[in-house]
Design a protein around this motif. Structure first.
Motif, mmCIF file in Angstrom:
data_model
loop_
_atom_site.group_PDB
_atom_site.id
_atom_site.type_symbol
_atom_site.label_atom_id
_atom_site.label_comp_id
_atom_site.label_asym_id
_atom_site.label_seq_id
_atom_site.Cartn_x
_atom_site.Cartn_y
_atom_site.Cartn_z
ATOM 1 N N ASP A 172 0.826 -1.203 0.000
ATOM 2 C CA ASP A 172 0.000 0.000 0.000
ATOM 3 C C ASP A 172 0.860 1.252 0.000
ATOM 4 O O ASP A 172 2.113 1.182 -0.086
ATOM 5 C CB ASP A 172 -0.960 -0.003 1.190
ATOM 6 N N GLU A 173 0.205 2.404 0.084
ATOM 7 C CA GLU A 173 0.904 3.672 -0.023
ATOM 8 C C GLU A 173 1.869 3.919 1.129
ATOM 9 O O GLU A 173 2.826 4.679 0.996
ATOM 10 C CB GLU A 173 -0.113 4.821 -0.083
ATOM 11 N N GLU A 174 1.616 3.288 2.269
ATOM 12 C CA GLU A 174 2.492 3.473 3.414
ATOM 13 C C GLU A 174 3.599 2.433 3.476
ATOM 14 O O GLU A 174 4.377 2.417 4.428
ATOM 15 C CB GLU A 174 1.668 3.426 4.698
ATOM 16 N N TYR A 222 0.313 -6.312 1.914
ATOM 17 C CA TYR A 222 -1.050 -6.703 2.236
ATOM 18 C C TYR A 222 -1.536 -7.794 1.283
ATOM 19 O O TYR A 222 -0.993 -7.992 0.191
ATOM 20 C CB TYR A 222 -2.002 -5.507 2.163
ATOM 21 N N ALA A 237 -5.437 -8.680 -0.065
ATOM 22 C CA ALA A 237 -6.787 -8.123 -0.063
ATOM 23 C C ALA A 237 -7.698 -8.989 -0.911
ATOM 24 O O ALA A 237 -7.277 -9.585 -1.905
ATOM 25 C CB ALA A 237 -6.785 -6.690 -0.579
ATOM 26 N N LYS A 249 -8.818 -6.821 4.146
ATOM 27 C CA LYS A 249 -7.400 -6.610 3.867
ATOM 28 C C LYS A 249 -6.585 -7.131 5.039
ATOM 29 O O LYS A 249 -6.849 -6.791 6.207
ATOM 30 C CB LYS A 249 -7.141 -5.115 3.647
ATOM 31 N N ILE A 293 -2.864 -7.169 6.605
ATOM 32 C CA ILE A 293 -1.600 -6.422 6.552
ATOM 33 C C ILE A 293 -0.571 -7.171 7.386
ATOM 34 O O ILE A 293 -0.807 -7.492 8.565
ATOM 35 C CB ILE A 293 -1.786 -4.983 7.070
ATOM 36 N N SER A 299 8.284 -2.468 -0.794
ATOM 37 C CA SER A 299 7.933 -1.759 0.436
ATOM 38 C C SER A 299 9.036 -0.793 0.840
ATOM 39 O O SER A 299 8.776 0.339 1.269
ATOM 40 C CB SER A 299 7.679 -2.778 1.553
#
Length: 1438
Positions: free
Chosen positions: A911-913, A917, A919, A956, A958, A999
């Motif tokens: 994800d953006e951070e 993940y 999903a 989702k 994580i 990441s």
């Protein structure tokens, strides 16, 4: 007639007729009252008898209670006879008030009145007494019935009935018994008591449902044929009934009948649907079909019926209704919008007709003109007369953004198939009159809608109509006679033959619209037998004058459409009728008629509401538009939430106020609006509904099923079952379980609160008894359907050493060739722990179970692969321990393996951070569904390692700290869904490393580089250094470092930084040694950074510097005239070499020059208009080798271009010339010569150095010799055969090689070709011998000779010939006599004539004539003698 009663008139006499009438009226009134009383009596005394068990209280009807109340009232109010009579008399007087008659003093009147009153009172008293008696009787019967039901011995209301059944079928024996108290029931087979506990489980099933006794015998065999008796007894007595069961074995056709036909004839086919009709989204003018599959074969296919909107459909030219192999289908070859609607298929079955329905939506076909509207529909012909009709249609739902301006109407006459435009109607109406038609002719019509973009496709053609007199039927009368025969009589038959018609009547406007008014009238009476036509006249209100209406065609119908009326004016009309005998008077004028304004469309419906329906549909309802008789229906429009473009849902107006919109995307949000449709067009849209998410509507669940005994103790059982197939779109909150002892009639609830699981322990049971169970599921909508009772389970403690059955066997992740099978371990493990599981599979339709794996598996899950797509499979699992295999589990439901292109899979990413993940999204999941994640199918995920985030329809997972511990298979299952929604993903170490790398990049962002440093040289020689990165924010920063020092924009180095495009560029105006070094761009945008370096040193810098200088010089060169195209060569097909170039930026004074070897060439060409230069070399040779140059110049500068034709370039030209020359070679020709036979081919060019030739004879290479010579010239390649012989016959081939180009030519020198060439050779050889020996003058004599007088002239020539020729000299064609001054001398082949002292007489034409036997020849010379001092004429000319 009756008059008000007057006391003063008593005693007056009445006529006998009046008295008789009065009596008759009273008698009729009394009879009517009697009938009403009888009807009341019958209605209260007849009631339906229903069976009630002894446990139920007797229920009295409402009539019984009313009668009892009346009885109580009469019993409590005992009055004297006189009092009742006075009360009844007063009541009669009140009833008669207002109806009393005046007898005018007649005594008979009073007597009659008294008689009638007394009669009325007596009848009422009798009715009341009869009513009281009936009430008492009913109450007595009720008491007796209650006493009878409360305590009596058993008796059979409906006894047992014998049955004859087929082997392996089930038979049900039923009877109805009444008894109080409840009797004890015992069943016997051939006088032997039936005890289900001692017989195979499930063989017999005995029930007692409130007096309804049943014995079910399953899968009958021949041993089940017997006499069955049921014995019932209580304290008051006993009763019995018996029936015989005959079991038959099917013997085939030898038995004289077919079992299937017999069974169907006895019970009828039990047909069920095996497939579901799906919504069809067809397109106009294209085919579509509907089909469904039945469980049984339908013997009579005509019983299968198809309906559209409740209307029965038949096969037609466009529609086929078919049935074959248990599949019914309907195929439409060409769809129209009229075919849209709700289609229903109905098939008869043994338990009533079965039917399915679905909606077919027909969308508009692609328009011929982009933006043109959809086609109209429902074209109908109304008010059909002899020569006119009214045409109506419905407007299209989609105008494609542009309003409809008009409608074009086309007609087709008869069977011609030719469509001709006949009328154009304005866009605000869907109704138009059509006139000028021919009586007796048939017509069809179709309509096109027109808007600004063009015309739509044509609508479906109307039904065929035949023009005729619509009033002819009204003028005919049918008179029946003589047993079914009829005589038809027309009023025309009573008309006179010769009569002038009367004026028409009732002239009025039958229809008034915006663009026309329809004038109607009634035919004259009398009208005559002759055919009528009509003429019309009009008058504007206030004008006072009448004007005849000009008609293109005679009006034959009592209707005429007025199309040329002016708006705002009122008219009156009158009509005249005429036939062949004359013209009638004008009719009475009509009422004033004026055109109406433009019709307004209908308002939109109110209260448009939308509700959930299924996974792909929603239901719409709305309030009807009131006060709108012209309403044609409604159009529905939809759009996804957030979109601005509405899409049509239906293209055929909906008649009702509710509709189910199919074909929606599950999980998407939609908005809807509705428009009213009328002949004025499509109205405004209603307010858009609130966005609704497409999901399954909440409903109660279906019944659980598949009960299984999982464990059993002495007085307890553990029961399991399967969940409902339909969960109702909500979460199953729990289950309610009931149990019943097989010896009892009543069911007992096991639990009062819902059980959340599908496993329940039932206690307090009796050992050795058989029990059956049933269950209900509950969700938020309520408690669902009650399941069918389970089989009988014996309460007997399990002591077997093998384990019990596994339970909850389920299939998930079903794909085309694989699935995941999971189960729960058995609750009973036997004498030892479970060591493994044995999984078996059975293909649907087969009875053989096959093992899935060669050996047992240890876990409680198994992925089954390598299955065949399109087939259904059933699975079961058995647990095993040291004692062996245990009981098998319940088989799964059939699992159909098919490819699901829309099946959801687990998405893995970052994800953006920067978190990794997994999903999973399921738009079709119910609102209450949960996403159950597991790893390696071993239960929930570890919350210490993962974090689960659930949103609407999406879950989702994580990974908190990704590591090797997170590797494995992650699976997810969506709960409470009717269909399997599951997926899995195996996270490998390689994939995890990639995700961790991504990441890291996200958490440590780097500005993405699209293109590194690039170098461009601009037009004027500037050097541009640039790079491109991703789009940057306005806050991005750039630092440009050159040789470890930051530089900024300057006139010499211009720096540009475009953040929107991510572009960094440095433009160096004049590149020099000071610009050598490294350039580094340091970029920063928030946290993201990047640094890109460019090094310009050594050879790279030197090359760039040279290119920049050359570019700069080139730019300066182009400031004046310059060569746009440099010198280049090309070879034409004629082997001509052309040197071409092109100049641009010239002017009138520009000078163009050609140079070769530094010498100007005047042969060069130049076209100032086009700037093209051309230099042609006709025959290129080594002499043309050198350097060619073209130069252009004027006052702005000069430029030149050079072409070096000395080395490889010259070789390339010669090679190209050779290639063209080889390709230009003509076919080989054969020619006879004086020396022999010659074979040759003409070429446009030949060069010995660049072209090679090889001759072959009979595929053998030829070499030049004494007899055979090969050679070439500039335009010919030849082979000469001297002294030809027969051995020279055969095929000759010439191979020409020019570079890579090879050309082969062949000729056959044999047969006639050889003979012709040889004959020609011999002929030419003979001619050569003659020519060689012929006498001829070889050389010596000039054409003209001049000499001065007195000089000596000496002329010498050389002759040849064999034999030696004779010699004669001629002067002016006369022989010369050699005397005095003339002398001739012959020396071998030289002949000399000498003329001494020439004078003017010697001038003339002289000739020497030689001849021998082979021929002769003359040589001539002209002698001119001039005098001393004169100049000869020849010298004067020079």
């Amino acid at each position: 007639m009756t008059l008000p009663h007057s006391p003063g008139s008593v005693g007056n006499p009445r006529s006998p007729q009046a008295v008789e009438v009065h009596k008759r009226e009273h008698r009729q009134e009394e009879e009517r009252k009697e009938e009403r009383q009888q009807s009341l009596h019958m209605g209260s005394s007849v009631r339906k008898r229903t069976f009630r068990s002894s446990e139920e209280d007797y229920q009295f009807s409402t009539a019984d209670h009313a009668l009892a109340a009346a009885l109580a009232l009469t019993a409590s109010s005992e009055l004297s006879w006189e009092a009742q009579l006075r009360r009844q008399t007063s009541a009669v007087e009140l009833e008669e008030r207002g109806q009393k008659r005046v007898g005018f003093g007649n005594d008979w009147e009073r007597t009659e009145i008294a008689y009638l009153q007394t009669y009325r009172l007596l009848r009422q008293r009798r009715d009341r007494k009869a009513l009281r008696q009936r009430t008492e009787e009913k109450v007595r019967e009720a008491k007796e019935l209650q006493e009878l039901c409360s305590s009596r011995g058993p008796w059979f209301w409906i006894p047992l009935r014998s049955h004859a059944v087929w082997e392996h079928t089930t038979v049900l024996l039923t009877c109805t018994v009444q008894a109080s108290p409840l009797p004890q029931v015992t069943w016997y087979k051939n006088d032997t008591r039936i005890d289900p506990r001692l017989l195979p489980a499930g063989k017999y099933r005995i029930t007692n449902n409130y007096g309804l006794l049943t014995l079910e015998i399953r899968r009958c065999t021949m041993e089940d044929a017997a006499t069955y008796t049921v014995l019932v007894k209580n304290a008051y007595g006993q009763a019995s009934a018996f029936a015989k069961v005959i079991v038959r074995t099917y013997l085939g056709k030898d038995a004289g009948f077919d079992s299937e036909i017999f069974k169907r004839s006895m019970f009828g086919p039990s047909v069920e649907f095996l497939s579901v009709l799906q919504p069809i989204f067809a397109r106009e003018k294209e085919p579509f079909s509907l089909s469904c599959l039945f469980s049984e074969d339908v013997l009579d296919a005509e019983n299968i019926q198809w309906f559209r909107d409740g209307r029965l459909l038949r096969s037609s030219q466009r529609r086929q209704i078919l049935y074959a192999d248990r599949q019914a289908s309907m195929k439409v070859s060409c769809a129209y919008k009229e075919d849209e609607g709700l289609y229903t298929v109905q098939v008869p079955s043994a338990f009533g007709p079965r039917e399915q329905s679905t909606y077919v939506l027909v969308r508009d076909a692609a328009a011929e003109n982009p933006g043109a509207p959809g086609s109209p529909l429902n074209v109908r012909c109304l008010d059909v007369n002899r020569d006119c009709l009214i045409l109506t249609w419905a407007p299209p739902s989609d105008t494609r953004g542009s309003p409809i301006t008009a409608y074009s109407i086309e007609q087709c006459q008869g069977d011609s198939g030719e469509w001709v435009p006949c009328h154009e109607a304005p866009g605000g109406t869907c109704r138009c009159p059509i006139q000028g038609l021919v009586e007796g002719q048939s017509y069809r019509f179709r309509v096109r809608a027109i808007n600004r973009a063009g015309s739509s496709l044509p609508s479906k053609a109307s039904e065929v109509i035949v023009m005729g007199d619509s009033d002819a039927i009204q003028r005919r009368t049918e008179i029946p006679f003589d047993l079914g025969k009829k005589i038809t009589i027309s009023t025309d038959d009573f008309e006179d033959a010769m009569i002038i018609p009367s004026p028409p009547t009732n002239v009025h406007a039958s229809e008034i619209r915006e663009a026309y008014a329809v004038l109607a009238w009634e035919e004259p009476s009398p009208r005559g037998k002759a055919p009528l036509t009509y003429s019309l006249e009009k008058s504007v209100i206030g004008s006072g004058t009448w004007e005849a209406i000009s008609l293109e065609n005679p009006v034959r119908s009592p209707r005429y459409a007025l199309l040329d009326l002016e708006k705002g004016k009122s008219y009156v009309f009158r009509v005249r009728a005429m036939n062949q005998y004359g013209l009638s008077d004008p009719s009475e004028p009509s009422e004033p008629i004026a055109l109406r304004g433009k019709p307004a469309t209908l308002p939109p419906p109110a209260q448009v509401q939308v509700f959930r329906d299924t996974q792909t549909s929603v239901s719409l309802t709305w309030d009807p538009v009131k006060g709108a008789p012209e309403l044609l229906g409604y159009y529905i429009y939809s759009r996804e939430a957030g979109s601005s473009e509405w899409q049509t849902v239906n293209n055929k107006p909906i008649q009702g106020t509710k509709f189910t919109v199919p074909g929606l995307k599950t999980g998407k949000e939609y908005e809807f609006c509705v428009r009213s449709v009328s002949e004025a067009g499509v109205g405004e849209s209603s307010a858009a509904t609130e966005p609704i998410r497409v999901k399954q509507a909440l409903a109660t669940p279906s019944a659980p099923y598949g009960f299984a005994l999982l464990n059993c103790g002495k007085n307890e059982m553990v029961i399991g079952w399967k969940p409902p197939k339909r969960r109702g779109g909500g979460k199953i909150l729990g289950y309610f379980l009931d149990q019943r002892d097989s010896e009892e009639l009543d069911w007992h609830a096991v639990n009062q609160q819902p059980i959340p699981t599908r496993v329940c322990k039932v206690s307090d049971l009796r050992e050795g008894h058989f029990y059956e169970f049933r269950a209900r599921a509950a969700n938020w909508a309520g408690v669902g359907e009650l399941s069918a009772p389970s089989g009988l389970f014996e309460c007997k403690e399990w002591t077997m050493p093998q384990p019990g059955p596994p339970h909850d066997v389920r299939a998930s992740e079903v794909r085309a060739t694989s699935l995941m099978l999971q189960w729960e371990p058995p609750l009973y493990t036997g004498t030892g722990p479970v060591t493994g599981y044995h999984v078996s599979v059975q293909e649907e339709g087969s009875e053989q179970w096959k093992p899935v794996t060669p050996g047992p598996i240890s876990g409680t899950h198994l992925r089954v692969s390598d299955l065949q797509p399109g087939k259904s499979y059933v699975f079961q699992v058995q647990a095993m321990n040291s004692a062996g295999l245990g009981q098998p589990s319940l088989p799964t439901d059939p699992v159909l393996l098919e490819d699901k292109p829309d099946a959801r899979e687990i998405e893995v990413g970052v994800d953006e951070e920067g978190f990794i993940y997994l999903a999973f999204e399921a738009p079709e999941a119910p609102d209450s569904s949960e996403f159950q994640w597991s790893k390696d199918y071993k239960g929930p995920l570890d919350p210490q390692r993962v974090k689960i985030e659930d949103k609407v329809n999406k879950s989702k997972v994580i990974l908190k700290e990704p590591g090797l511990e997170d590797l494995g298979t992650y699976s997810v299952v969506v709960t409470d869904a009717d269909e399997d929604i599951s997926a899995s993903h195996t996270l490998t170490e390689e994939e995890l490393e990639k995700l961790k790398k991504l990441s890291h990049e996200i958490r440590n962002p780097v500005i993405k580089l699209i293109s590194g440093w690039n170098i461009d040289i601009l037009e004027q020689g500037e050097v541009r250094l640039w790079l491109e990165v991703e789009k940057l924010s306005p806050a991005a920063e750039l630092h440009l470092i050159f040789n470890q020092k930051e530089i900024f924009s300057s006139p010499k180095r211009k720096i540009n930084f475009d953040r929107e495009k991510g572009l960094v560029e440095v433009i160096i105006q004049t590149l020099s040694e000071d610009d050598k070094g490294s350039y580094t761009a340091q970029l920063q945008d928030g946290k993201a950074k990047n640094q890109i370096t460019l090094t310009l040193v050594d050879d790279d810098f030197d090359k760039l510097l040279r290119k920049a200088d050359a570019k700069r010089r080139d730019w300066k060169r182009k400031q004046g005239p310059y060569f746009e195209q440099p010198l280049q060569w090309k070879v034409t097909e004629d082997c001509q070499v052309q040197l071409t170039c092109k100049v641009t930026n010239t002017k009138k004074e520009t000078r163009f020059q050609w140079f070769f070897r530094k010498r100007e060439m005047p042969d060069g060409q130049y076209d100032p208009q086009t700037g093209a230069g051309l230099l042609c070399i006709e025959e290129l040779s080594k002499e043309d080798k050198g350097i060619y140059r073209a130069e252009v110049s004027d006052d702005r500068g000069e430029d030149d271009t050079i072409l070096d034709l000395t080395g490889e370039a010259l070789d390339e030209i010669f090679t190209e010339l050779g290639r063209i020359g080889a390709l230009s070679a003509t076919p080989l020709k054969i020619q006879g010569t004086e020396e022999g036979i010659r074979l040759f081919s003409k070429v446009k060019y030949y060069n010995v150095e660049y072209m090679k030739t090889t001759w072959f004879h009979k595929d053998k290479r030829l070499e030049s010799g004494d007899r055979i010579r090969a050679g070439t010239t500039l335009d010919e390649i030849w082979l000469h055969i001297t002294d030809p012989k027969d051995s020279d016959k055969g095929k000759y081939m010439l191979e020409i090689a020019a570079g890579k180009e090879v050309r082969q030519l062949s000729a056959d020198l044999s047969g006639q070709a050889f003979d012709n060439a040889l004959a020609e050779h011999q002929r030419l050889k003979a001619l050569a011998i003659i020519e060689k020996n012929r006498a001829k003058v070889v050389r010596g004599l000039p054409d003209v000779a001049t000499i001065m007088e007195d000089k000596t002239l000496c002329l010498t020539c050389v002759i040849s010939g064999d034999p030696t020729p004779e010699i004669f000299w001629l002067k002016n064609d006369q022989p010369v006599t050699f005397l005095d001054r003339y002398h001739m001398e012959v020396r071998g082949t030289e002949v000399t004539i000498t003329i001494e002292k020439v004078n003017s007489e010697d001038s003339g034409r002289y000739g020497v004539f030689v001849k021998n036997k082979y021929g002769s020849e003359t040589g001539q010379v002209t002698i001119s003698v001039f005098k001393h001092g004169d100049e000869p004429e020849e010298l004067k000319k020079m």
